[in-house]
Design a protein around this motif. Structure first.
Motif, short mmCIF file in Angstrom:
data_model
loop_
_atom_site.label_atom_id
_atom_site.label_comp_id
_atom_site.label_asym_id
_atom_site.label_seq_id
_atom_site.Cartn_x
_atom_site.Cartn_y
_atom_site.Cartn_z
N ASN A 1 0.85 -1.21 0.03
CA ASN A 1 -0.16 0.04 0.12
C ASN A 1 0.86 1.18 -0.05
O ASN A 1 1.76 1.34 0.79
N ASN B 1 -0.40 -5.35 0.61
CA ASN B 1 -1.74 -4.92 0.00
C ASN B 1 -2.46 -6.17 -0.09
O ASN B 1 -1.94 -7.23 0.31
N ARG B 2 -3.72 -6.02 -0.55
CA ARG B 2 -4.45 -7.16 -0.75
C ARG B 2 -3.92 -8.32 -1.53
O ARG B 2 -3.98 -9.25 -1.50
N LEU C 1 -1.30 -10.11 0.39
CA LEU C 1 -2.05 -10.82 1.40
C LEU C 1 -2.81 -12.16 0.51
O LEU C 1 -2.51 -13.21 1.29
N THR C 2 -3.26 -11.95 -0.43
CA THR C 2 -3.73 -13.13 -1.22
C THR C 2 -2.52 -14.00 -1.77
O THR C 2 -2.89 -15.24 -1.43
N VAL D 1 -5.55 -3.55 3.38
CA VAL D 1 -5.99 -4.23 2.03
C VAL D 1 -7.12 -3.39 1.20
O VAL D 1 -7.89 -3.70 0.48
N LEU E 1 -10.84 -14.94 2.37
CA LEU E 1 -11.08 -13.57 2.58
C LEU E 1 -12.58 -13.01 2.47
O LEU E 1 -12.88 -11.90 3.06
#
Length: 679
Positions: free
Chosen positions: A249, A256-257, A260-261, A322, A379
């Motif tokens: 981010n 960021n998302r 995370l994924t 996220v 998620l």
């Protein structure tokens, strides 16, 4: 003998006379060869330099092509997160991406390898690139709520092959020019050797310019090579920076998302995650910080919250930002202990630029095991849990259960069914009587909505109104109920059962609709009712959150048209007294939570204060939740004008209420359980 000697002299003379001619011819022949070699060398040098420039331009275009592809992916990720609707920059980047590709394909440096790379059998660059551009254009044209899937597809195309093929283009161009340079050097050495032999033998002065030209060309080639190497090194650094930007981010610096994924996917594939939990932390009412203090304070607060959350976990766990006001934590620590530490970190206000800003958070979490669902499903489940925590007032912790997903599925199905329900008249008005406490005579009736669902049966507002709000159908639902209720009321008036006075509930979206007044007055005119036979009830939140003061304008306009307005559920919200004095309200409705404890002394004190306030402001009061005659008498003694509740009658459909009117419309009513059992 003399003749023989003369013949020999003549022969020798002819030999020496012809030798200069032969030397000149040899020299001219050698000079022509040298000149040809020089010209060939010059042409070859010039061609190679030009080829080098073309290659450098091709490699530069290829590098730009890679950057543009990464820009498209980055912008699509940002547009999904921020729901950005301005796609001009995005479209411009996609167009540039196609233009650069056309320039690369049209370059003069083409080989079988490059042709096969661009247009060969199987999965080639041209196919992947066309699929990537087509998906990008679909993403640009799609509404924000449909961009998530297209963004995932765009990332999949880019990361699964296109990015590697774009980099391979640069590599193949460099290999092509390297091969041509090697071939050129071979030819160069041969021509230099031939030139050296001829120059030493015949024209030494010709060699030096050629040699200088060769050295100049070689220096140019080395300089070009060094520049290309420097450009490649710079590109690698930029790629590393872009990779960091794509996965972090830009504001908080946290993953960021996408990171995370990827973290969840890597952990699932390698089985490194094991037993852990995913927590989504959402800030409650963060928008008010931006609205009241500005986005600089909001951004600084997000950074501080991100650091606070990061300090709550171990170094091997992951804290990510996220998007918006939502953060994610993946941790192997026991969930209750981690949640307690996170909630404690929000107990004290955050110090932001010398100001203390209090903020609270809601948490939705899901336990993850080795046999868990796919990362995107995990998620999504955590998002559902967080949404339920926020919908239930905020500052809460909610674990994901299948029941939550079932409730969400039911809510989504109700949203899909509502449009047809409104059009088909499945949403019908029910009526609950309102009685004057002083003489027990019928004062009016409140109109309440019920949904007679074809498969689920009769649904109450607490079930379907949230679905209507999320689907944006509250305005159409209110007008449909009003139209049906007015028609029933006119039938009672025509049949001389009762001159009706009905109270209509207006949702915040409805009362804030710019076209609300025109639609309402048209419905009233078509029904044939007079303006004094209709009352509009508004919620306290409507007064606080009216969009651009449209709610206040509509309230003023309704009052100007002779429509009475009442404030519903007074005592449970936070409407300021200034709003009560500024708007043309005719009355207020006491919430049932204030009426139920009566005649309790504490509750009585609150009721008396509200009644005194209403008297000072010239407002009449309707008490909700009256179930016993003792409550009705107590309220009447305190000056409350009208009562409503099961003590006088439960909400009834139009047919049942018609029978109720035929019996009670012109009689004196007394609160009690017998009225609630009317059928």
């Amino acid at each position: 003998m003399l003749a023989t000697r003369n013949q020999a002299e003549q022969a020798t003379s002819r030999l020496f006379l012809r030798k200069p001619d032969r030397l000149w011819l040899h020299y001219c022949f050698a000079l022509v060869i040298v000149l040809c070699l020089i010209i060939a060398t010059y042409v070859l040098n010039r061609g190679m330099v030009e080829r080098g420039l073309v290659a450098a331009n091709g490699i530069a275009k290829s590098n730009e092509h890679i950057l543009l592809g990464q820009d498209i992916v980055t912008m699509s990720d940002d547009m999904v997160v921020t729901d950005e609707t301005d796609t001009a920059t995005f479209n411009k980047t996609v167009l540039r991406f196609e233009t650069v590709y056309a320039d690369i394909v049209g370059t003069q440096i083409r080989s079988d390898t490059l042709n096969d790379h661009f247009f060969g059998q199987g999965e080639n660059l041209n196919q992947n690139l066309r699929a990537f551009v087509a998906t990008a254009m679909q993403f640009s044209d799609a509404p924000p709520e449909n961009r998530q899937d297209l963004n995932i597809r765009l990332n999949r195309i880019y990361n699964s092959g296109l990015q590697t093929q774009l980099r391979l283009t640069t590599k193949l161009l460099a290999q092509q020019i390297a091969g041509e340079a090697a071939h050129f050097m071979t030819l160069q050495r041969a021509m230099l050797a031939a030139s050296a032999v001829l120059i030493v033998a015949e024209a030494l002065f010709i060699f030096l310019p050629a040699q200088r030209s060769v050295q100049s060309s070689l220096r140019a080639m080395r300089q070009t090579t060094n520049e290309l190497r420097a450009s490649q090194s710079q590109l690698e650094k930029m790629n590393a920076q872009l990779e960091h930007t794509v996965r972090h981010n830009h504001l908080t610096g946290l993953p960021n998302r996408k990171s995370l994924t990827a973290y969840l996917m890597d952990g699932a594939s390698s089985k490194k995650i094991g037993q852990c939990s995913l927590l989504l932390v959402g800030l409650d009412d963060f928008k008010s910080v931006n609205d009241m203090m500005g986005h600089d304070y909001g951004d600084a607060l997000l950074i501080a919250v991100g650091q606070a959350l990061k300090s709550c976990i171990d170094h091997e766990d992951l804290a990510a930002h996220v998007g918006g006001d939502e953060f994610a934590i993946v941790s192997r620590e026991a969930t209750p202990h981690l949640i307690q530490r996170i909630m404690t970190s929000f107990d004290d206000p955050f110090e932001i630029k010398g100001r203390r800003i209090p903020i609270h958070a809601s948490i939705g979490y899901i336990e993850i095991s080795d046999c868990a669902k796919a990362p995107l499903d995990i998620l999504a489940d955590a998002e559902i849990a967080l949404q339920f925590a926020k919908n239930n007032g905020g500052g809460r912790v909610q674990a994901f259960t299948q029941h939550l997903r079932d409730d969400l599925s039911m809510m989504q199905q109700l949203q899909l069914d509502l449009t047809d329900a409104i059009r088909n008249g499945e949403i019908e008005p029910w009526f609950q009587p309102q009685v004057r406490l002083a003489d027990g005579r019928l004062h009016g009736a409140e109109v309440l909505a019920r949904w007679r669902h074809p498969t689920r049966g009769l649904l109450t507002p607490d079930v379907f109104l949230p679905a209507a709000e999320r689907a944006g159908l509250m305005i159409d639902l209110d007008h449909a109920i009003w139209r049906s209720a007015m028609d029933h009321a006119k039938d009672w008036e025509v049949s001389d059962v009762w001159r009706p006075v009905i109270s209509l509930n207006a949702a915040p979206d409805t009362i804030s609709d710019p076209h609300m007044l025109e639609r309402f007055l048209l419905t009233l005119q078509r029904s044939g009712l007079d303006a004094d036979q209709v009352i509009v009830e508004v919620l306290e939140t409507t007064l606080i959150n009216g969009k651009d003061d449209i709610a206040a304008i509509n309230i003023d306009s309704l009052a100007d048209c002779g429509i009475a307005l009442e404030l519903d559920d007074f005592g449970t919200g936070y409407a300021s007294l200034s709003k009560l004095t500024q708007l043309p309200l005719a009355g207020i409705k006491l919430d049932r939570s204030l009426v139920a404890p009566l005649p309790d002394q504490a509750a009585d004190s609150v009721v008396r204060a509200i009644l005194a306030l209403a008297t000072e402001l010239g407002l009449h009061v309707i008490a909700e939740g009256v179930e016993e005659d003792e409550q009705a008498a107590h309220l009447s003694a305190r000056g409350c004008g009208v009562g409503q509740g099961y003590g006088f009658g439960k909400p009834m459909p139009a047919g049942e209420f018609t029978r109720w009117l035929q019996i009670h419309a012109k009689t004196q009513l007394q609160a009690g359980p017998d009225m609630a059992r009317f059928a």
